[in-house]
Every structure is written in structure tokens, then in C-alpha cells.
Design a protein around this motif. Structure first.
Motif, PDB file in Angstrom:
ATOM      1  N   GLN A 274       8.543  -1.847   9.127  1.00 46.73           N
ATOM      2  CA  GLN A 274       8.210  -0.863   8.281  1.00 46.73           C
ATOM      3  C   GLN A 274       8.299  -1.014   6.982  1.00 46.73           C
ATOM      4  O   GLN A 274       7.662  -0.967   5.867  1.00 46.73           O
ATOM      5  CB  GLN A 274       8.331   0.607   8.771  1.00 46.73           C
ATOM      6  N   ARG A 275       9.699  -1.172   6.662  1.00 48.54           N
ATOM      7  CA  ARG A 275      10.067  -1.421   5.320  1.00 48.54           C
ATOM      8  C   ARG A 275       9.569  -2.672   4.591  1.00 48.54           C
ATOM      9  O   ARG A 275       9.237  -2.500   3.386  1.00 48.54           O
ATOM     10  CB  ARG A 275      11.849  -1.391   5.234  1.00 48.54           C
ATOM     11  N   ALA A 276       9.536  -3.624   5.525  1.00 46.00           N
ATOM     12  CA  ALA A 276       8.848  -4.977   5.023  1.00 46.00           C
ATOM     13  C   ALA A 276       7.178  -4.842   4.738  1.00 46.00           C
ATOM     14  O   ALA A 276       6.595  -5.225   3.536  1.00 46.00           O
ATOM     15  CB  ALA A 276       8.880  -6.046   6.012  1.00 46.00           C
ATOM     16  N   LEU A 277       6.678  -3.861   5.381  1.00 48.35           N
ATOM     17  CA  LEU A 277       5.337  -3.574   5.130  1.00 48.35           C
ATOM     18  C   LEU A 277       5.046  -2.863   3.567  1.00 48.35           C
ATOM     19  O   LEU A 277       4.263  -3.250   2.730  1.00 48.35           O
ATOM     20  CB  LEU A 277       4.543  -2.535   6.209  1.00 48.35           C
ATOM     21  N   GLU A 278       5.903  -1.793   3.437  1.00 52.27           N
ATOM     22  CA  GLU A 278       5.905  -0.972   2.398  1.00 52.27           C
ATOM     23  C   GLU A 278       6.215  -1.998   1.056  1.00 52.27           C
ATOM     24  O   GLU A 278       5.550  -1.955   0.114  1.00 52.27           O
ATOM     25  CB  GLU A 278       7.016   0.220   2.333  1.00 52.27           C
ATOM     26  N   LEU A 279       7.122  -3.082   1.432  1.00 52.78           N
ATOM     27  CA  LEU A 279       7.640  -3.783   0.162  1.00 52.78           C
ATOM     28  C   LEU A 279       6.110  -4.840  -0.119  1.00 52.78           C
ATOM     29  O   LEU A 279       5.907  -5.304  -1.264  1.00 52.78           O
ATOM     30  CB  LEU A 279       8.852  -4.621   0.480  1.00 52.78           C
ATOM     31  N   MET A 280       5.697  -5.204   1.017  1.00 56.90           N
ATOM     32  CA  MET A 280       4.459  -6.119   0.876  1.00 56.90           C
ATOM     33  C   MET A 280       3.480  -5.322  -0.051  1.00 56.90           C
ATOM     34  O   MET A 280       2.990  -5.938  -0.801  1.00 56.90           O
ATOM     35  CB  MET A 280       4.044  -6.665   2.376  1.00 56.90           C
ATOM     36  N   CYS A 281       3.156  -4.135   0.354  1.00 57.86           N
ATOM     37  CA  CYS A 281       2.312  -3.327  -0.284  1.00 57.86           C
ATOM     38  C   CYS A 281       2.323  -3.134  -1.836  1.00 57.86           C
ATOM     39  O   CYS A 281       1.737  -3.353  -2.902  1.00 57.86           O
ATOM     40  CB  CYS A 281       2.018  -1.959   0.273  1.00 57.86           C
ATOM     41  N   LYS A 282       3.740  -2.942  -2.231  1.00 60.02           N
ATOM     42  CA  LYS A 282       4.169  -2.764  -3.607  1.00 60.02           C
ATOM     43  C   LYS A 282       3.893  -4.153  -4.349  1.00 60.02           C
ATOM     44  O   LYS A 282       3.591  -4.247  -5.585  1.00 60.02           O
ATOM     45  CB  LYS A 282       5.849  -2.451  -3.482  1.00 60.02           C
ATOM     46  N   ARG A 283       4.305  -5.186  -3.693  1.00 63.24           N
ATOM     47  CA  ARG A 283       4.374  -6.573  -4.342  1.00 63.24           C
ATOM     48  C   ARG A 283       2.613  -6.822  -4.606  1.00 63.24           C
ATOM     49  O   ARG A 283       2.322  -7.352  -5.479  1.00 63.24           O
ATOM     50  CB  ARG A 283       4.765  -7.514  -3.295  1.00 63.24           C
ATOM     51  N   ALA A 284       2.076  -6.534  -3.655  1.00 60.16           N
ATOM     52  CA  ALA A 284       0.399  -6.798  -3.587  1.00 60.16           C
ATOM     53  C   ALA A 284      -0.187  -6.012  -4.764  1.00 60.16           C
ATOM     54  O   ALA A 284      -1.329  -6.685  -5.332  1.00 60.16           O
ATOM     55  CB  ALA A 284      -0.118  -6.243  -2.503  1.00 60.16           C
TER      56      ALA A 284
END
Length: 412
Positions: A274-284
Motif C-alpha cells: 500500500q505504501r508503494a502504491l501511494e508513492l507510485m501515485c505521488k511520483r506519477a
């Protein structure tokens, strides 16, 4: 099936989220710095400070199910799941709350199978977070995914048992504060019933003949200050009273221990993903490539959408398995535990891999938590039994169940 959080869990969850925001995330860099600059196997000074704060906040020993009576804070497995997920977002956070492996499993063993003397000597200081422990089962010379295969010998000699064998990837054994090992070996290797050949015995870490040979690395990480040791037990002599439950009960204890341990790994892995997904969204949203933000790329949107689906599926299966454990015990939930042990680590690997890809070179660097997170998720595919073993046993159980139903005329 109702997975809505109870008022008690909602309140604990908010306190835990607040604690993570105030004390855990801001100290990630300091934790790594203190581990790198100090004794590799001595917990950083930060840990003791945070443990005191967690105790004061009432966020302590949350893992122990209410079925364990006086030792438990009163949470069910289902209630603990969302809390473990939050702790799993930072790989060392669970120890702050005394909810870390392998200590959680060892505390459950002592609470469920230990006698009063064993509990007083070892369980009480573990519950207080004063010492660490290790679980010594895996061996380098044989396929330890089959627990009946363990070759370490435990031989009765008068009022003592004498232990000989070699173990490896014994998590926590390198830590300076690890004071007790739960060792699995064979007391009756010639018994025709391979499931009662094994026993478990308590071995204090300072017992003569116990040697930590070397720390084993995982994808190049030594995982200090916990570590995963290769160990030798050379004519290690302990009192017969250190035996857990009785001769021939080792496999039984192992099955009782590993069920909760497996689902706890899955709960934490979901938090990591879940934390990786949130970081993915922030990066995108923030990274511009070829003249526009990454989120404008269809493949990036698909990776985010698929990751959210994968996480939610694994989360729901984890909750269902936890609920089944609460309703019918670990044995009744064995198939669901096997399913989530297959699903969650594989899901974690896929989601974290997508996050790494979207971050480019930064994703494999030390500047994000992603590289370390991937090694954790990948190693969980082996911990407490590799995927193939769980699939083999699950396939066997399901085939037998549906065949017996069809033979009796019952509809599947």
C-alpha cells in the motif's frame, strides 16, 4: 461478511496512524544512520526511546489473540489485521510495538505450550520487550520446507537433553539481545510415524556449544540489527525441563506456531505494498517525462489501477482468513491461510516492482524504501514455507474435499 472496524479498532488504528506520522516516518533515516554507525547487532538507541513511547500510548503486544487469556490485550486476529498492515509500512516498525517476528510466534508458543516456569522465565521478559528470541528450525543440508525432514538431534541423557545440529537463516539470532532459542530437532528419528519424531526445546543463548557462525545475507542485506544467522549446536546440554509440551510434539507445535506467523507476514506485506502504491501515485503526478506528467501515460495509469486491485484483493482475503481463525481456530482456517500466504507476497512483489519501474533509477537506489521493500516481499515467498509447498498442500486438500463431496452426492 462484515469487515467494518469496531469502535475499539478504529480508535487503536487512529492512534497507531498518529504514532507512525509523529515518530516512525520522521525517524527512518535516523534508524538507518544509527544502525550503520553502531554495533551491527546492537539495536539503535532510537528503538528503546520509541518502545517507551509505544507502551505509554497503549500500543503494545497488539498481536496476541484474545484466546490466549491473561497474556492478551483482547484483540482478535481480524481486529489485529489493519493494525499489522499499518506497522508493515516500515520494515522495522513492528518491533517498536513488540509485534515483530520471530518474537510474536515464539511468544505465542510459550503462551500456548509453555509451562508456568517457562512462561515466567522467558515469556514475561519477551512480553515486556526486555529480550529477543529466535526460532531455530531451518537447516542448510536438507529441504527444511518439510518440517519432518529436520535432522538436528535431541538426545536424552539423564536429567538433560544433548543437542547437535546446524541451522541457518535463524532470524534474530545475531541480535545482542536475543537470549532464548526455540530449537526443533528429532528425539525419536526411527519412529515409523514421521510426525512424532520431532520435539522442541528451549536453549538459552549463552549455553556452551551454541555458536553463531555467520550472519546470512538476503539480497545483499544483513538485516542488522536482527540478522539471520547460521548456527551450530555442538553437544549443547540443557535440562530436560526445557522441553516444550513433551517428546514427539514438535511438529504439532510448529503447525500451531506457523499459522499466525504466516498471516502476520501477509498483513505486513499488504502495508508495504500500500505504501508503494501511494508513492507510485505521488511520483506519477509529480514527475514529468516527454513533456507531460507520468500520470498522462496509459501504462502508468494501468499499473496504478492494477496495483490497487491487487492490494484490495489480498487485503480482503487476509481479513477472511483472520475471521476464520477467530471463528474456528488455526486448523479450520488452514486453506485460507495457505491461499493468502501464496497471494500476498506475490502481490507485494508485483506492486513494488511497478513502483520501482515508475521511479526509474531512483527506485533501485537508497533514496526510497522501494528496493529494501522488494527484498522483504520476495523473501516472504520463502519464509514460513515456500509458495510451492503451500500450493501443493492446498491443491491436495481442495481435491480431496471436492472429491469426497461428489462421492457423497453433496453439491460443491
Amino acid at each position: 461478511m462484515d469487515f467494518d472496524f469496531s469502535p475499539k479498532v478504529k480508535e487503536l488504528r487512529q492512534r497507531l496512524l498518529d504514532f507512525m506520522d509523529e515518530y516512525i516516518y520522521p525517524n527512518e533515516a535516523l534508524w538507518d544512520q544509527q544502525v550503520a554507525e553502531g554495533d551491527r547487532w546492537e539495536p539503535p538507541a532510537l528503538l528503546a526511546e520509541l518502545k517507551d513511547k509505544a507502551k505509554a500510548a497503549g500500543l503494545w503486544n497488539l498481536f496476541l489473540p484474545q484466546s490466549y487469556g491473561k497474556f492478551s490485550p483482547g484483540l482478535t486476529n481480524l481486529e489485529y489485521a489493519p493494525l499489522a498492515e499499518i506497522m508493515g509500512r516500515v520494515y522495522w516498525a513492528s518491533e517498536v510495538f513488540n509485534c515483530n517476528a520471530p518474537d510474536t510466534g515464539n511468544m505465542e508458543v510459550l503462551a500456548k505450550y509453555g509451562n508456568e516456569e517457562q512462561q515466567q522465565q522467558w515469556l514475561t521478559p519477551l512480553l515486556n520487550g526486555e529480550i529477543r528470541s529466535a526460532f531455530a528450525m531451518t537447516e542448510p543440508e536438507l529441504a527444511s520446507s518439510d518440517a519432518t525432514n529436520v535432522a538436528t538431534s535431541i538426545v536424552r541423557d539423564g536429567d538433560d537433553y544433548v543437542i547437535n545440529g546446524r541451522k541457518w537463516y535463524i532470524s534474530g539470532a545475531c541480535n545482542n539481545h536475543t537470549k532464548i532459542y526455540i530449537v526443533m530437532g528429532k528425539t525419536d528419528p526411527d519412529n515409523s510415524n514421521k510426525y512424532i519424531q520431532q520435539s522442541m526445546i528451549l536453549v538459552p543463548a549463552d549455553t556452551p556449544g551454541v555458536t553463531v557462525v555467520r550472519p546470512m545475507k538476503v539480497f545483499g542485506y544483513d538485516d542488522a540489527p536482527e540478522g539471520h544467522a547460521e548456527m551450530v549446536f555442538d553437544n549443547v546440554r540443557v535440562p530436560a525441563s526445557n522441553l516444550l509440551l513433551g517428546e514427539g510434539r514438535g511438529f504439532e507445535i510448529a503447525q500451531g506456531r506457523l499459522g499466525p506467523g504466516r498471516i502476520h507476514h501477509c498483513m505486513r506485506t499488504i502495508g508495504l505494498a500500500q505504501r508503494a502504491l501511494e508513492l507510485m501515485c505521488k511520483r506519477a503526478e509529480s514527475r514529468v517525462a516527454f513533456g507531460r506528467p507520468l500520470i498522462k501515460q496509459q501504462s502508468v495509469r494501468e499499473d496504478i489501477a492494477q496495483s490497487a486491485c491487487d492490494i484490495e484483493q489480498a487485503r480482503l482475503l487476509t481479513l477472511k482468513a483472520a475471521a476464520k481463525m477467530d471463528q474456528g481456530g488455526n486448523k479450520a482456517a488452514k486453506d485460507l491461510i495457505a491461499m493468502i500466504k501464496i497471494v500476498a507476497p506475490n502481490m507485494g512483489c508485483r506492486v513494488i516492482d511497478r513502483a520501482i519501474q515508475i521511479h526509474g533509477a531512483a527506485g533501485v537506489s537508497q533514496d526510497t524504501f522501494l528496493a529494501r521493500a522488494y527484498t522483504l516481499a520476495r523473501s516472504i515467498r520463502l519464509a514460513d514455507g515456500p509458495d510451492q509447498v503451500h500450493m501443493m498442500q492446498l491443491g491436495r486438500n481442495l481435491s480431496r474435499e471436492f472429491y469426497e463431496r461428489s462421492e457423497s452426492g453433496e453439491q460443491a
